[in-house]
Write a protein that holds these residues in place. Sequence first.
Motif, PDB file in Angstrom:
ATOM      1  N   CYS A  17       0.796  -1.211   0.206  1.00 12.17           N
ATOM      2  CA  CYS A  17      -0.148   0.105  -0.055  1.00 12.17           C
ATOM      3  C   CYS A  17       0.995   1.217  -0.060  1.00 12.17           C
ATOM      4  CB  CYS A  17      -0.988   0.059   1.231  1.00 12.17           C
ATOM      5  SG  CYS A  17      -2.326  -1.078   1.153  1.00 12.17           S
ATOM      6  N   GLU A  18       2.042   1.184   0.445  1.00  8.76           N
ATOM      7  CA  GLU A  18       3.037   2.303   0.185  1.00  8.76           C
ATOM      8  C   GLU A  18       3.311   2.843  -1.027  1.00  8.76           C
ATOM      9  OE1 GLU A  18       6.389   1.199   2.606  1.00  8.76           O
ATOM     10  OE2 GLU A  18       5.419   1.232   4.661  1.00  8.76           O
ATOM     11  N   LYS A  19       2.970   2.028  -1.977  1.00  9.15           N
ATOM     12  CA  LYS A  19       3.366   2.288  -3.446  1.00  9.15           C
ATOM     13  C   LYS A  19       1.993   3.080  -3.973  1.00  9.15           C
ATOM     14  CE  LYS A  19       5.766  -1.977  -4.330  1.00  9.15           C
ATOM     15  NZ  LYS A  19       5.965  -3.115  -5.002  1.00  9.15           N
ATOM     16  N   LEU A  20       0.798   3.088  -3.159  1.00  6.15           N
ATOM     17  CA  LEU A  20      -0.160   3.836  -3.884  1.00  6.15           C
ATOM     18  C   LEU A  20      -0.338   5.265  -3.423  1.00  6.15           C
ATOM     19  CD1 LEU A  20      -2.926   1.334  -2.587  1.00  6.15           C
ATOM     20  CD2 LEU A  20      -1.730   1.254  -4.688  1.00  6.15           C
ATOM     21  N   THR A  21      -1.094   6.088  -4.146  1.00  3.49           N
ATOM     22  CA  THR A  21      -1.152   7.517  -3.756  1.00  3.49           C
ATOM     23  C   THR A  21      -2.328   7.322  -2.797  1.00  3.49           C
ATOM     24  OG1 THR A  21      -3.112   7.649  -5.449  1.00  3.49           O
ATOM     25  CG2 THR A  21      -0.725   8.171  -6.195  1.00  3.49           C
ATOM     26  N   PRO A  22      -2.373   8.378  -1.948  1.00  2.00           N
ATOM     27  CA  PRO A  22      -3.641   8.384  -0.940  1.00  2.00           C
ATOM     28  C   PRO A  22      -4.850   8.347  -1.628  1.00  2.00           C
ATOM     29  CG  PRO A  22      -2.029  10.234  -0.522  1.00  2.00           C
ATOM     30  CD  PRO A  22      -1.446   9.515  -1.781  1.00  2.00           C
ATOM     31  N   GLU A  23      -5.192   8.971  -3.070  1.00  2.00           N
ATOM     32  CA  GLU A  23      -6.453   8.698  -3.648  1.00  2.00           C
ATOM     33  C   GLU A  23      -6.582   7.447  -3.871  1.00  2.00           C
ATOM     34  OE1 GLU A  23      -4.976  12.490  -3.466  1.00  2.00           O
ATOM     35  OE2 GLU A  23      -3.945  10.895  -4.570  1.00  2.00           O
ATOM     36  N   GLN A  24      -5.656   6.580  -4.567  1.00  2.00           N
ATOM     37  CA  GLN A  24      -5.839   5.069  -4.887  1.00  2.00           C
ATOM     38  C   GLN A  24      -6.006   4.265  -3.512  1.00  2.00           C
ATOM     39  OE1 GLN A  24      -1.844   4.715  -6.608  1.00  2.00           O
ATOM     40  NE2 GLN A  24      -2.725   4.082  -8.491  1.00  2.00           N
ATOM     41  N   PHE A  25      -5.499   4.565  -2.421  1.00  2.00           N
ATOM     42  CA  PHE A  25      -5.745   3.934  -1.291  1.00  2.00           C
ATOM     43  C   PHE A  25      -7.175   4.010  -0.718  1.00  2.00           C
ATOM     44  CE2 PHE A  25      -5.049   3.687   3.603  1.00  2.00           C
ATOM     45  CZ  PHE A  25      -4.675   2.313   3.701  1.00  2.00           C
ATOM     46  N   SER A  26      -7.676   5.068  -1.103  1.00  2.00           N
ATOM     47  CA  SER A  26      -9.211   5.508  -0.604  1.00  2.00           C
ATOM     48  C   SER A  26     -10.242   5.403  -1.384  1.00  2.00           C
ATOM     49  CB  SER A  26      -9.222   6.762   0.139  1.00  2.00           C
ATOM     50  OG  SER A  26      -8.897   7.734  -0.701  1.00  2.00           O
ATOM     51  N   GLN A  27      -9.828   5.017  -2.939  1.00  2.00           N
ATOM     52  CA  GLN A  27     -10.799   5.178  -3.801  1.00  2.00           C
ATOM     53  C   GLN A  27     -11.740   3.550  -3.854  1.00  2.00           C
ATOM     54  OE1 GLN A  27      -8.372   5.289  -7.355  1.00  2.00           O
ATOM     55  NE2 GLN A  27      -9.007   3.335  -7.984  1.00  2.00           N
ATOM     56  N   SER A  28     -12.923   3.997  -4.475  1.00  2.00           N
ATOM     57  CA  SER A  28     -13.946   2.641  -4.041  1.00  2.00           C
ATOM     58  C   SER A  28     -13.266   1.704  -4.860  1.00  2.00           C
ATOM     59  CB  SER A  28     -15.283   3.105  -4.810  1.00  2.00           C
ATOM     60  OG  SER A  28     -15.908   2.091  -4.670  1.00  2.00           O
ATOM     61  N   GLN A  29     -13.371   0.358  -4.462  1.00  2.00           N
ATOM     62  CA  GLN A  29     -12.671  -0.646  -5.321  1.00  2.00           C
ATOM     63  C   GLN A  29     -13.755  -1.959  -5.570  1.00  2.00           C
ATOM     64  OE1 GLN A  29      -9.577  -0.973  -6.769  1.00  2.00           O
ATOM     65  NE2 GLN A  29      -9.239   0.962  -6.378  1.00  2.00           N
ATOM     66  N   GLY A  30     -14.837  -1.680  -4.585  1.00  2.00           N
ATOM     67  CA  GLY A  30     -16.035  -2.663  -4.951  1.00  2.00           C
ATOM     68  C   GLY A  30     -15.804  -3.927  -3.955  1.00  2.00           C
ATOM     69  N   VAL A  31     -14.784  -3.664  -3.172  1.00  2.00           N
ATOM     70  CA  VAL A  31     -14.628  -4.865  -2.086  1.00  2.00           C
ATOM     71  C   VAL A  31     -15.690  -4.584  -0.903  1.00  2.00           C
ATOM     72  CG1 VAL A  31     -12.286  -5.126  -2.849  1.00  2.00           C
ATOM     73  CG2 VAL A  31     -12.941  -3.493  -1.219  1.00  2.00           C
ATOM     74  N   SER A  32     -15.702  -5.509  -0.062  1.00  2.00           N
ATOM     75  CA  SER A  32     -16.613  -5.432   0.859  1.00  2.00           C
ATOM     76  C   SER A  32     -16.882  -4.248   1.654  1.00  2.00           C
ATOM     77  CB  SER A  32     -16.137  -6.530   2.197  1.00  2.00           C
ATOM     78  OG  SER A  32     -16.321  -7.888   1.721  1.00  2.00           O
ATOM     79  N   TRP A  33     -15.629  -3.606   1.924  1.00  2.00           N
ATOM     80  CA  TRP A  33     -15.831  -2.261   2.876  1.00  2.00           C
ATOM     81  C   TRP A  33     -15.539  -1.186   2.057  1.00  2.00           C
ATOM     82  CZ3 TRP A  33     -18.508  -2.054   7.094  1.00  2.00           C
ATOM     83  CH2 TRP A  33     -18.710  -3.337   7.793  1.00  2.00           C
ATOM     84  N   ASP A  34     -15.609  -1.155   0.356  1.00  2.00           N
ATOM     85  CA  ASP A  34     -15.529  -0.229  -0.576  1.00  2.00           C
ATOM     86  C   ASP A  34     -14.044  -0.073  -0.870  1.00  2.00           C
ATOM     87  OD1 ASP A  34     -16.795   1.659  -2.264  1.00  2.00           O
ATOM     88  OD2 ASP A  34     -16.195   3.205  -0.944  1.00  2.00           O
TER      89      ASP A  34
END
Length: 162
Positions: A17-34
């Motif tokens: 997750c350290e490779k992600l931008t804050p936006e990618q980390f928090s964007q909706s992904q369709g998983v159980s908790w979004d």
Amino acid sequence: AYYDYNEWANNRLLSVCEKLTPEQFSQSQGVSWDSIETNLAHIVAAQVNWLSRWRTGRNSRATTELQDIAGLGPVRRAFDESHAALREFIAGLSDERLAQPLGFTDSSGTAYESALWQLLLHVANHGTYHRGEVAMALSGLGNSPGDLDYRRFEVTRSGRRG
């Protein structure tokens, strides 16, 4: 050993997750908790609440309240604290204690009783389920965490080859 695996797999995801931008980390992904962020927050909140149930018979707060964590730094700190507390708790367990029934009340106030070993297995298995969702979401963003299987953990831990 299974909680060592649980910690290893959680930390492996957090490192990716350290490779992600804050936006990618928090964007909706369709998983159980979004999102990746909220799925990880759910995993750690469940660990915290179950540990509270094992120690006191009840939650400190509802899981949905505890999982209200934002940002990779706070999520990682929550995991670090949870992993340390779980290690301490597990180190003090005996076979007799694991087999004993444990009464607890869930977030909705419903009372249950199960053998402690079953509850420990439940929490680790719950984490595995949600980690799979996080791994899928990370892979979709081009950041696969690789093999998170227990066997990979054992091979990595022992230094042996597959």
